[in-house]
Design an enzyme around this catalytic site. Structure first.
Site, PDB file in Angstrom:
ATOM      1  N   GLY A   1       0.838  -1.193   0.000  1.00 46.31           N
ATOM      2  CA  GLY A   1       0.000   0.000   0.000  1.00 46.31           C
ATOM      3  C   GLY A   1       0.869   1.238   0.000  1.00 46.31           C
ATOM      4  O   GLY A   1       1.928   1.253   0.629  1.00 46.31           O
ATOM      5  N   GLY A   2       0.449   2.254  -0.726  1.00 45.74           N
ATOM      6  CA  GLY A   2       1.229   3.483  -0.778  1.00 45.74           C
ATOM      7  C   GLY A   2       2.640   3.214  -1.244  1.00 45.74           C
ATOM      8  O   GLY A   2       2.858   2.629  -2.298  1.00 45.74           O
ATOM      9  N   ASP A   3       3.604   3.601  -0.425  1.00 46.28           N
ATOM     10  CA  ASP A   3       5.007   3.365  -0.773  1.00 46.28           C
ATOM     11  C   ASP A   3       5.595   2.190   0.012  1.00 46.28           C
ATOM     12  O   ASP A   3       6.798   2.075   0.172  1.00 46.28           O
ATOM     13  CB  ASP A   3       5.831   4.635  -0.547  1.00 46.28           C
ATOM     14  CG  ASP A   3       5.850   5.070   0.917  1.00 46.28           C
ATOM     15  OD1 ASP A   3       5.102   4.493   1.732  1.00 46.28           O
ATOM     16  OD2 ASP A   3       6.609   5.987   1.258  1.00 46.28           O
ATOM     17  N   GLU A   4       4.729   1.298   0.506  1.00 50.39           N
ATOM     18  CA  GLU A   4       5.187   0.142   1.279  1.00 50.39           C
ATOM     19  C   GLU A   4       5.015  -1.143   0.487  1.00 50.39           C
ATOM     20  O   GLU A   4       4.041  -1.317  -0.246  1.00 50.39           O
ATOM     21  CB  GLU A   4       4.427   0.035   2.597  1.00 50.39           C
ATOM     22  CG  GLU A   4       4.757   1.161   3.561  1.00 50.39           C
ATOM     23  CD  GLU A   4       4.088   0.985   4.911  1.00 50.39           C
ATOM     24  OE1 GLU A   4       3.226   0.093   5.051  1.00 50.39           O
ATOM     25  OE2 GLU A   4       4.440   1.738   5.827  1.00 50.39           O
ATOM     26  N   PHE A   5       5.996  -2.022   0.673  1.00 57.95           N
ATOM     27  CA  PHE A   5       5.974  -3.336   0.046  1.00 57.95           C
ATOM     28  C   PHE A   5       6.130  -4.385   1.132  1.00 57.95           C
ATOM     29  O   PHE A   5       6.698  -4.118   2.193  1.00 57.95           O
ATOM     30  CB  PHE A   5       7.111  -3.464  -0.975  1.00 57.95           C
ATOM     31  CG  PHE A   5       6.937  -2.573  -2.156  1.00 57.95           C
ATOM     32  CD1 PHE A   5       6.419  -3.084  -3.337  1.00 57.95           C
ATOM     33  CD2 PHE A   5       7.255  -1.225  -2.095  1.00 57.95           C
ATOM     34  CE1 PHE A   5       6.240  -2.254  -4.436  1.00 57.95           C
ATOM     35  CE2 PHE A   5       7.074  -0.388  -3.183  1.00 57.95           C
ATOM     36  CZ  PHE A   5       6.565  -0.907  -4.353  1.00 57.95           C
TER      37      PHE A   5
END
Length: 98
Positions: A13-17
């Site tokens: 999500g967003g800039d998270e992996f």
């Protein structure tokens, strides 16, 4: 900068992996992620007249009794990520399991 064939990576999500490393301890995972982090930091990008680089920050949790399901495991990794971000970024933090 490769991961093993059995490892799984995807956008969370967003800039998270989120990455899963089956059959690897948190310590082994941290070693792999540190190699990735160092390689990413060495990359250089150009846009117009700007030359820039990026960094990555990792939070690692081990699948142990304290993290019995995926929500608990992700929460633990997120806590480690928060610590890594608040203590300087561009690093790998392993949550200490109890």
């Amino acid at each position: 900068m490769a991961i093993r064939g059995e490892d799984i990576a995807g956008r969370y999500g967003g800039d998270e992996f989120c990455m899963m490393f089956p059959h690897a301890s948190a310590a082994q995972t941290a070693i792999c992620l540190e190699r990735i982090r160092e390689k990413v930091a060495q990359l250089r990008f150009m846009t117009g007249d700007a030359d820039f680089s990026i960094t990555v920050t990792f939070g690692v949790a081990d699948f142990v009794e304290a993290h019995l399901d995926e929500d608990m495991l992700i929460d633990a990794a997120d806590q480690a990520l928060y610590v890594a971000k608040t203590t300087g970024r561009n690093r790998t933090e392993v949550v200490q399991s109890t």
